[in-house]
Design an enzyme around this catalytic site. Structure first.
Site, PDB file in Angstrom:
ATOM      1  N   HIS A 176     -15.611  -2.990  14.017  1.00  0.00           N
ATOM      2  CA  HIS A 176     -15.392  -1.558  13.764  1.00  0.00           C
ATOM      3  C   HIS A 176     -15.653  -0.809  15.079  1.00  0.00           C
ATOM      4  O   HIS A 176     -16.609  -1.134  15.799  1.00  0.00           O
ATOM      5  CB  HIS A 176     -16.340  -1.073  12.662  1.00  0.00           C
TER       6      HIS A 176
ATOM      7  N   THR B 265      -4.239   4.782  -1.075  1.00  0.00           N
ATOM      8  CA  THR B 265      -5.310   5.240  -0.178  1.00  0.00           C
ATOM      9  C   THR B 265      -5.861   6.595  -0.639  1.00  0.00           C
ATOM     10  O   THR B 265      -5.280   7.279  -1.498  1.00  0.00           O
ATOM     11  CB  THR B 265      -4.835   5.348   1.283  1.00  0.00           C
TER      12      THR B 265
ATOM     13  N   ARG C  74     -16.354   4.163   3.529  1.00  0.00           N
ATOM     14  CA  ARG C  74     -17.081   5.316   4.053  1.00  0.00           C
ATOM     15  C   ARG C  74     -16.113   6.447   4.366  1.00  0.00           C
ATOM     16  O   ARG C  74     -16.349   7.599   4.064  1.00  0.00           O
ATOM     17  CB  ARG C  74     -17.826   4.928   5.336  1.00  0.00           C
TER      18      ARG C  74
ATOM     19  N   ALA D 102      -8.260  11.510   3.840  1.00  0.00           N
ATOM     20  CA  ALA D 102      -9.514  11.837   4.538  1.00  0.00           C
ATOM     21  C   ALA D 102     -10.064  13.154   3.998  1.00  0.00           C
ATOM     22  O   ALA D 102      -9.327  14.123   3.843  1.00  0.00           O
ATOM     23  CB  ALA D 102      -9.254  11.940   6.036  1.00  0.00           C
TER      24      ALA D 102
ATOM     25  N   GLU E   7       0.826  -1.213   0.000  1.00  0.00           N
ATOM     26  CA  GLU E   7       0.000   0.000   0.000  1.00  0.00           C
ATOM     27  C   GLU E   7       0.861   1.264   0.000  1.00  0.00           C
ATOM     28  O   GLU E   7       1.889   1.307   0.665  1.00  0.00           O
ATOM     29  CB  GLU E   7      -0.889  -0.014   1.248  1.00  0.00           C
TER      30      GLU E   7
HETATM   31  P1  FAD Z   1     -18.858   1.115   6.727  1.00  0.00           P
HETATM   32  O1  FAD Z   1     -18.868  -0.169   5.994  1.00  0.00           O
HETATM   33  O2  FAD Z   1     -19.894   2.115   6.370  1.00  0.00           O
HETATM   34  O3  FAD Z   1     -18.925   0.769   8.289  1.00  0.00           O
HETATM   35  C1  FAD Z   1     -18.772   1.775   9.282  1.00  0.00           C
HETATM   36  C2  FAD Z   1     -19.617   1.446  10.503  1.00  0.00           C
HETATM   37  O4  FAD Z   1     -21.000   1.545  10.176  1.00  0.00           O
HETATM   38  C3  FAD Z   1     -19.434   0.030  11.042  1.00  0.00           C
HETATM   39  O5  FAD Z   1     -19.580   0.094  12.439  1.00  0.00           O
HETATM   40  C4  FAD Z   1     -20.577  -0.751  10.414  1.00  0.00           C
HETATM   41  O6  FAD Z   1     -20.958  -1.888  11.181  1.00  0.00           O
HETATM   42  C5  FAD Z   1     -21.664   0.299  10.380  1.00  0.00           C
HETATM   43  N1  FAD Z   1     -22.597   0.139   9.262  1.00  0.00           N
HETATM   44  C6  FAD Z   1     -22.301  -0.270   8.000  1.00  0.00           C
HETATM   45  N2  FAD Z   1     -23.396  -0.242   7.236  1.00  0.00           N
HETATM   46  C7  FAD Z   1     -24.419   0.196   8.018  1.00  0.00           C
HETATM   47  C8  FAD Z   1     -25.792   0.438   7.795  1.00  0.00           C
HETATM   48  N3  FAD Z   1     -26.345   0.212   6.604  1.00  0.00           N
HETATM   49  N4  FAD Z   1     -26.534   0.923   8.830  1.00  0.00           N
HETATM   50  C9  FAD Z   1     -25.986   1.147  10.058  1.00  0.00           C
HETATM   51  N5  FAD Z   1     -24.684   0.914  10.336  1.00  0.00           N
HETATM   52  C10 FAD Z   1     -23.902   0.452   9.320  1.00  0.00           C
HETATM   53  N6  FAD Z   1      -9.990   5.702   5.311  1.00  0.00           N
HETATM   54  C11 FAD Z   1      -9.692   6.728   4.450  1.00  0.00           C
HETATM   55  O7  FAD Z   1     -10.028   7.903   4.730  1.00  0.00           O
HETATM   56  N7  FAD Z   1      -9.014   6.493   3.275  1.00  0.00           N
HETATM   57  C12 FAD Z   1      -8.638   5.224   2.903  1.00  0.00           C
HETATM   58  O8  FAD Z   1      -8.026   5.042   1.850  1.00  0.00           O
HETATM   59  C13 FAD Z   1      -8.940   4.137   3.790  1.00  0.00           C
HETATM   60  N8  FAD Z   1      -8.586   2.850   3.472  1.00  0.00           N
HETATM   61  C14 FAD Z   1      -8.943   1.818   4.312  1.00  0.00           C
HETATM   62  C15 FAD Z   1      -8.640   0.493   3.953  1.00  0.00           C
HETATM   63  C16 FAD Z   1      -8.970  -0.574   4.785  1.00  0.00           C
HETATM   64  C17 FAD Z   1      -8.632  -1.989   4.382  1.00  0.00           C
HETATM   65  C18 FAD Z   1      -9.617  -0.322   6.027  1.00  0.00           C
HETATM   66  C19 FAD Z   1      -9.943  -1.454   6.954  1.00  0.00           C
HETATM   67  C20 FAD Z   1      -9.937   0.983   6.386  1.00  0.00           C
HETATM   68  C21 FAD Z   1      -9.619   2.064   5.539  1.00  0.00           C
HETATM   69  N9  FAD Z   1      -9.945   3.387   5.855  1.00  0.00           N
HETATM   70  C22 FAD Z   1      -9.636   4.425   5.001  1.00  0.00           C
HETATM   71  C23 FAD Z   1     -10.617   3.688   7.137  1.00  0.00           C
HETATM   72  C24 FAD Z   1     -12.175   3.603   6.991  1.00  0.00           C
HETATM   73  O9  FAD Z   1     -12.622   4.646   6.159  1.00  0.00           O
HETATM   74  C25 FAD Z   1     -12.761   3.707   8.399  1.00  0.00           C
HETATM   75  O10 FAD Z   1     -12.459   2.555   9.129  1.00  0.00           O
HETATM   76  C26 FAD Z   1     -14.240   4.068   8.482  1.00  0.00           C
HETATM   77  O11 FAD Z   1     -14.516   4.402   9.843  1.00  0.00           O
HETATM   78  C27 FAD Z   1     -15.192   2.962   8.083  1.00  0.00           C
HETATM   79  O12 FAD Z   1     -15.171   2.710   6.738  1.00  0.00           O
HETATM   80  P2  FAD Z   1     -15.998   1.473   6.129  1.00  0.00           P
HETATM   81  O13 FAD Z   1     -15.891   1.587   4.663  1.00  0.00           O
HETATM   82  O14 FAD Z   1     -15.600   0.205   6.770  1.00  0.00           O
HETATM   83  O15 FAD Z   1     -17.487   1.880   6.610  1.00  0.00           O
END
Ligand code: FAD
Length: 293
Positions: free
Chosen positions: A152, A48, A107, A51, A17
């Site tokens: 999470h 990546t 997200r 933010a 990465e």
């Molecule tokens: P989601 O899938 O939306 O989940 C977030 C939370 O919401 C979880 O608690 C989940 O259980 C809950 N949730 C999901 N769907 C729903 C729903 N429909 N209703 C209610 N609750 C729900 N951040 C950056 O800014 N840039 C990056 O490039 C980046 N790369 C990453 C790569 C990896 C492999 C990982 C693990 C994280 C990365 N992150 C990055 C951090 C990430 O953006 C954060 O962890 C963020 O808080 C959650 O993103 P997510 O896509 O998992 O969110």
């Protein structure tokens, strides 16, 4: 190349990465680091997304370079939190124009200000909303999503986290990449639970080599990962000596990867954080294991 096709092999392969620069003045140093890492010919390289999306152009430029200049498959990250529909549509269009085939749909983290805001009218509440948008755009992306072996931080419990993960995958995730973890048993346990819940897509474990004592605090604050005593002892012993800490951190990450492969996990993503020397050393440590059946 679509990553879903790369993930089918039964020999160990590593992906690395990089993150984009925060300002144009450091673009060249990131470009050099990217080139050095690409020379190692990983299975793919991810880039990546800063933010808030302020560095989105760099993410795209670097991802494009990885593919076109260095011939390595690339995965461009994209976050949606606080973005408008227009911004996301524009990004999707730019990614298509740049020939990006693989997108990590996220997200994004909520800043403290966002957390206290009323977010009910935001177009994108969760990663699933972005995944739906990517699917509806008609663009033929291979889509990745994030998952959390230790849940999470915002989730109430693992059952709920896995329920939403299942919905996210059903919306169109072709594969998942995990948050960092320092105890492989947490991953094995998580895999067992998600498979039992009916989530069948490939899961790529994400391994973070901790190469300096300060990094561990930052990493843990972000991820909330559990730190085993074995790792704590290592930081206690070597934390004051940068060279020794680096060597020990690389050895620990290598050990995690060997254990993953011994348990039949063939694709491992290394959070190499723009550090070609770290990527190179991990790869060298595995030279007699990588690519062999
Ligand atoms: P989601 O899938 O939306 O989940 C977030 C939370 O919401 C979880 O608690 C989940 O259980 C809950 N949730 C999901 N769907 C729903 C729903 N429909 N209703 C209610 N609750 C729900 N951040 C950056 O800014 N840039 C990056 O490039 C980046 N790369 C990453 C790569 C990896 C492999 C990982 C693990 C994280 C990365 N992150 C990055 C951090 C990430 O953006 C954060 O962890 C963020 O808080 C959650 O993103 P997510 O896509 O998992 O969110």
């Amino acid at each position: 190349m679509k990553l879903i096709n790369l993930l089918k092999q039964d020999t160990l392969s590593l992906s690395f990465e990089v993150f984009p620069p925060k300002a144009s003045s450091s673009f060249d140093s990131v470009k050099t680091a990217t080139e050095e890492i690409a020379k190692l010919k990983p299975s793919f390289m991810s880039v990546t997304y800063g933010a808030g999306g302020g560095t989105s152009k760099y993410t795209l430029d670097i991802a494009k370079n990885i593919k076109e200049l260095y011939g390595v498959s690339t995965l461009a990250h994209l976050t949606c939190v606080s973005s408008t529909k227009d911004t996301v549509e524009e990004m999707i269009h730019s990614m298509q124009e740049a020939g990006i085939e693989n997108v990590m749909a996220l997200r994004g983290d909520l800043t403290p200000e966002m957390e206290s805001q009323d977010r009910s009218d935001w177009h994108y509440q969760h990663a699933i909303d972005l995944i739906r948008e990517l699917k509806e755009s008609g663009a033929d992306f291979c889509i990745g999503g994030a998952c959390y072996p230790e849940i999470h931080p915002e989730s109430v419990n693992q059952k709920e986290d896995i329920k939403y993960l299942k919905e996210k995958v059903a919306a169109g995730c072709d594969f998942l990449t995990t948050q960092m973890f320092f105890d492989n048993n947490l991953l094995y346990n998580f895999l067992y639970k998600i498979r039992e819940a009916g989530i069948t897509v490939p899961v790529i474990p994400g391994i973070m080599p901790i190469t300096n004592a300060n990094q561990i605090e930052r990493a843990l604050k972000l991820s909330g990962s559990y730190v085993p005593q074995r790792f704590k002892s290592l930081v206690d012993k070597f934390g004051h000596d940068p060279a020794a800490m680096k060597q020990a951190g690389i050895a620990y990450a290598t050990d995690q990867i060997i254990d993953l492969y011994a348990n039949n996990i063939t694709n491992v993503h290394v959070y190499s954080m723009n550090k070609p020397d770290v990527a190179e050393k991990i790869q060298a440590n595995l030279s007699d294991i990588l690519g062999k059946a």
